[in-house]
Design a protein around this motif. Structure first.
Motif, PDB file in Angstrom:
ATOM      1  N   VAL A  77       0.870  -1.179   0.000  1.00  0.00           N
ATOM      2  CA  VAL A  77       0.000   0.000   0.000  1.00  0.00           C
ATOM      3  C   VAL A  77       0.902   1.222   0.000  1.00  0.00           C
ATOM      4  N   VAL A  78       0.835   2.011  -1.068  1.00  0.00           N
ATOM      5  CA  VAL A  78       1.828   3.077  -1.211  1.00  0.00           C
ATOM      6  C   VAL A  78       1.385   4.410  -0.630  1.00  0.00           C
ATOM      7  N   SER A  79       0.064   4.616  -0.548  1.00  0.00           N
ATOM      8  CA  SER A  79      -0.398   5.924  -0.072  1.00  0.00           C
ATOM      9  C   SER A  79      -0.744   5.847   1.420  1.00  0.00           C
ATOM     10  N   ASP A  80      -0.713   6.990   2.094  1.00  0.00           N
ATOM     11  CA  ASP A  80      -1.073   7.031   3.511  1.00  0.00           C
ATOM     12  C   ASP A  80      -2.557   7.307   3.719  1.00  0.00           C
ATOM     13  N   ALA A  81      -3.282   7.524   2.617  1.00  0.00           N
ATOM     14  CA  ALA A  81      -4.712   7.823   2.751  1.00  0.00           C
ATOM     15  C   ALA A  81      -5.400   6.692   3.509  1.00  0.00           C
ATOM     16  N   PRO A  82      -6.385   7.018   4.361  1.00  0.00           N
ATOM     17  CA  PRO A  82      -6.986   6.008   5.240  1.00  0.00           C
ATOM     18  C   PRO A  82      -7.579   4.812   4.475  1.00  0.00           C
ATOM     19  N   LEU A  83      -8.048   5.055   3.251  1.00  0.00           N
ATOM     20  CA  LEU A  83      -8.676   3.948   2.524  1.00  0.00           C
ATOM     21  C   LEU A  83      -7.820   3.413   1.391  1.00  0.00           C
ATOM     22  N   ALA A  84      -6.537   3.760   1.414  1.00  0.00           N
ATOM     23  CA  ALA A  84      -5.663   3.375   0.305  1.00  0.00           C
ATOM     24  C   ALA A  84      -5.641   1.859   0.113  1.00  0.00           C
ATOM     25  N   TYR A  85      -5.676   1.119   1.213  1.00  0.00           N
ATOM     26  CA  TYR A  85      -5.605  -0.345   1.057  1.00  0.00           C
ATOM     27  C   TYR A  85      -6.868  -0.862   0.389  1.00  0.00           C
ATOM     28  N   MET A  86      -7.999  -0.199   0.662  1.00  0.00           N
ATOM     29  CA  MET A  86      -9.259  -0.628   0.048  1.00  0.00           C
ATOM     30  C   MET A  86      -9.237  -0.337  -1.456  1.00  0.00           C
ATOM     31  N   ASP A  87      -8.625   0.788  -1.834  1.00  0.00           N
ATOM     32  CA  ASP A  87      -8.468   1.071  -3.272  1.00  0.00           C
ATOM     33  C   ASP A  87      -7.666  -0.038  -3.934  1.00  0.00           C
ATOM     34  N   ASN A  88      -6.661  -0.518  -3.223  1.00  0.00           N
ATOM     35  CA  ASN A  88      -5.843  -1.588  -3.784  1.00  0.00           C
ATOM     36  C   ASN A  88      -6.653  -2.884  -3.912  1.00  0.00           C
ATOM     37  N   VAL A  89      -7.530  -3.136  -2.942  1.00  0.00           N
ATOM     38  CA  VAL A  89      -8.406  -4.314  -3.031  1.00  0.00           C
ATOM     39  C   VAL A  89      -9.232  -4.230  -4.322  1.00  0.00           C
ATOM     40  N   THR A  90      -9.766  -3.048  -4.590  1.00  0.00           N
ATOM     41  CA  THR A  90     -10.581  -2.851  -5.799  1.00  0.00           C
ATOM     42  C   THR A  90      -9.749  -3.047  -7.067  1.00  0.00           C
ATOM     43  N   LEU A  91      -8.555  -2.458  -7.076  1.00  0.00           N
ATOM     44  CA  LEU A  91      -7.663  -2.615  -8.234  1.00  0.00           C
ATOM     45  C   LEU A  91      -7.322  -4.086  -8.484  1.00  0.00           C
ATOM     46  N   LEU A  92      -7.059  -4.796  -7.399  1.00  0.00           N
ATOM     47  CA  LEU A  92      -6.688  -6.207  -7.546  1.00  0.00           C
ATOM     48  C   LEU A  92      -7.867  -7.025  -8.056  1.00  0.00           C
ATOM     49  N   ARG A  93      -9.051  -6.677  -7.582  1.00  0.00           N
ATOM     50  CA  ARG A  93     -10.248  -7.340  -8.107  1.00  0.00           C
ATOM     51  C   ARG A  93     -10.347  -7.086  -9.622  1.00  0.00           C
ATOM     52  N   ASP A  94     -10.134  -5.840 -10.039  1.00  0.00           N
ATOM     53  CA  ASP A  94     -10.168  -5.509 -11.467  1.00  0.00           C
ATOM     54  C   ASP A  94      -9.080  -6.262 -12.233  1.00  0.00           C
ATOM     55  N   ASN A  95      -7.927  -6.420 -11.597  1.00  0.00           N
ATOM     56  CA  ASN A  95      -6.855  -7.197 -12.229  1.00  0.00           C
ATOM     57  C   ASN A  95      -7.339  -8.614 -12.538  1.00  0.00           C
ATOM     58  N   PHE A  96      -7.976  -9.233 -11.549  1.00  0.00           N
ATOM     59  CA  PHE A  96      -8.448 -10.606 -11.776  1.00  0.00           C
ATOM     60  C   PHE A  96      -9.560 -10.648 -12.814  1.00  0.00           C
ATOM     61  N   ALA A  97     -10.349  -9.585 -12.878  1.00  0.00           N
ATOM     62  CA  ALA A  97     -11.383  -9.515 -13.918  1.00  0.00           C
ATOM     63  C   ALA A  97     -10.738  -9.457 -15.302  1.00  0.00           C
ATOM     64  N   ALA A  98      -9.595  -8.764 -15.412  1.00  0.00           N
ATOM     65  CA  ALA A  98      -8.899  -8.664 -16.699  1.00  0.00           C
ATOM     66  C   ALA A  98      -8.209  -9.983 -17.050  1.00  0.00           C
ATOM     67  N   ILE A  99      -7.710 -10.668 -16.033  1.00  0.00           N
ATOM     68  CA  ILE A  99      -7.007 -11.931 -16.269  1.00  0.00           C
ATOM     69  C   ILE A  99      -7.994 -13.033 -16.651  1.00  0.00           C
ATOM     70  N   PHE A 100      -9.150 -13.033 -15.968  1.00  0.00           N
ATOM     71  CA  PHE A 100     -10.178 -14.055 -16.225  1.00  0.00           C
ATOM     72  C   PHE A 100     -11.464 -13.375 -16.677  1.00  0.00           C
ATOM     73  N   PRO A 101     -11.557 -13.033 -17.959  1.00  0.00           N
ATOM     74  CA  PRO A 101     -12.732 -12.283 -18.424  1.00  0.00           C
ATOM     75  C   PRO A 101     -14.043 -13.043 -18.235  1.00  0.00           C
ATOM     76  N   ASP A 102     -13.959 -14.358 -18.065  1.00  0.00           N
ATOM     77  CA  ASP A 102     -15.205 -15.122 -17.933  1.00  0.00           C
ATOM     78  C   ASP A 102     -15.678 -15.270 -16.489  1.00  0.00           C
ATOM     79  N   LEU A 103     -14.948 -14.730 -15.542  1.00  0.00           N
ATOM     80  CA  LEU A 103     -15.423 -14.811 -14.158  1.00  0.00           C
ATOM     81  C   LEU A 103     -16.615 -13.885 -13.959  1.00  0.00           C
TER      82      LEU A 103
END
Ligand SMILES: Nc1ncnc2c1ncn2[C@@H]1O[C@H](COP(=O)(O)OP(=O)(O)O)[C@@H](O)[C@H]1O
Ligand SMILES: [Mg+2]
Length: 342
Positions: free
Chosen positions: A89-115
């Motif tokens: 988690v690179v930012s100190d913003a209070p919800l930065a880790y949650m943003d990363n959770v969302t990004l990672l979810r999007d990553n998996f959506a891109a990797i597995f388009p059929d999920l």
């Protein structure tokens, strides 16, 4: 950057790359029209002006040409585990880790388009839980979980989703979730880098590798902070292969002030998320088929000349292109340069 000469003259046509303006370029053209060659010319010139290319490669041909240009000075990155943990988690913003959770979810959506949404929801919950297990909560920082922790959580689930687990197992077999760290960020380097996505035959792994390397660049750009000039250019050849990466438009929108330029070359513009076209303001259109010609004409033709430009783009000769930069009255016809042939 010199693109070539105004067609029929020896007047140079340049693409200015600067942190003051939009530093991104989109190149479209059918196979054989000269995209990769144009990228090589740009890579050479970018490097000469102190902008370090980071090239995502899906094809041997660009590797060979960059190899011929830089030899051993080219940093080849092929998949051997990730070498970094995407859960940082690179930012100190209070919800930065949650943003990363969302990004990672999007990553998996891109990797597995059929999920489906439910399956992706389970991935998201598991990643969130892996952070919570390490002490993360709203406004509270914890320790960085191992990347593989979410996978272990999903495996331990009493009612695992078989389809999801089969797909993740494929990546796990390649060691994607294994704890690795220590690979220096490509942004800390002034050596041109070639990210060899095609180093694995497995398409899912290819998608995962490109996705997480880009995600890592995204994180390192925030960690590095704002810059006063463009330092690196992220270059995708055969970018239609990466068309599902939502992170490309997201990053293109945000990365200028962090000193990054994007150059994407593709044979199919219509695959891209429309938001990419609003994030990029420089275009080089080589010959493309009808739908793409229309799309490009919409971007740069005067509104009363849409059909004319659509036809012109469809009929473009090899190694010729239309260059358009936001603010220009009309696109410029270019005979693309190629120092190996000049
Ligand atoms: N501007 C140019 N002048 C002369 N030959 C070129 C030029 N651009 C490309 N070529 C040649 O045309 C072929 C296809 O070019 P390439 O850049 O690989 O196209 P693409 O990436 O669009 O498929 C290559 O053999 C290349 O050497
Ligand atoms: Mg090519």
């Amino acid at each position: 950057m010199l693109l070539g000469q105004r067609d029929g003259s020896d007047e140079p046509v340049r693409w200015p790359v600067s942190i003051q303006g939009n530093p991104h370029l989109l190149i479209v053209g059918l196979p054989g029209m000269g995209k990769t060659t144009c990228l090589i010319q740009l890579c050479r010139q970018l490097m000469e002006s102190g902008i370090v290319p980071i090239v995502f490669s899906y094809h041997e041909d660009i590797d060979e040409k960059l190899g011929a240009l830089w030899g051993n000075a080219l940093h080849r990155v092929s998949y051997a585990g990730l070498g970094f943990n995407p859960l940082q988690v690179v930012s100190d913003a209070p919800l930065a880790y949650m943003d990363n959770v969302t990004l990672l979810r999007d990553n998996f959506a891109a990797i597995f388009p059929d999920l489906g949404d439910v399956q992706l929801g389970r991935v998201r919950e598991a990643i969130k839980q892996s952070y919570a297990d390490r002490g993360w909560a709203l406004g509270k920082r914890g320790e960085i979980p191992a990347f593989g922790a979410f996978y272990e959580l999903l495996k331990a689930d009493a009612k695992p989703d078989k389809g999801l687990m089969t797909r993740l197992a494929e990546l796990a077999d390649y060691g994607l979730f294994e704890a690795t760290a220590g690979a220096p960020s490509l942004l800390d380097s002034s050596t041109p880098a070639l990210v060899q996505i095609h180093s694995s035959q497995n398409e899912v792994l290819q998608r995962a590798f490109s996705t997480f390397v880009l995600h890592n660049l995204y994180q390192s750009m925030f960690r590095r902070g704002t810059q006063n000039r463009i330092t690196h250019a992220v270059i995708f050849d055969e970018a239609h292969r990466a068309a599902r990466l939502k992170l490309i438009p997201t990053m293109a929108k945000e990365c200028r002030k962090y000193g990054l330029s994007f150059v994407v070359a593709s044979q199919e513009a219509k695959d891209f998320d429309p938001s990419l076209f609003t994030a990029i303001a420089n275009y080089l259109a080589l010959r493309v088929s009808e739908p793409d010609a229309k799309l490009m004409a919409k971007i740069f033709a005067p509104s009363d000349k849409l059909t004319l430009y659509t036809d012109r783009i469809k009929q473009m000769a090899k190694f010729k292109a239309w260059f358009y930069s936001e603010g220009m009255r009309a696109p410029t016809p270019v005979a693309l340069g190629n120092t190996q042939h000049d």
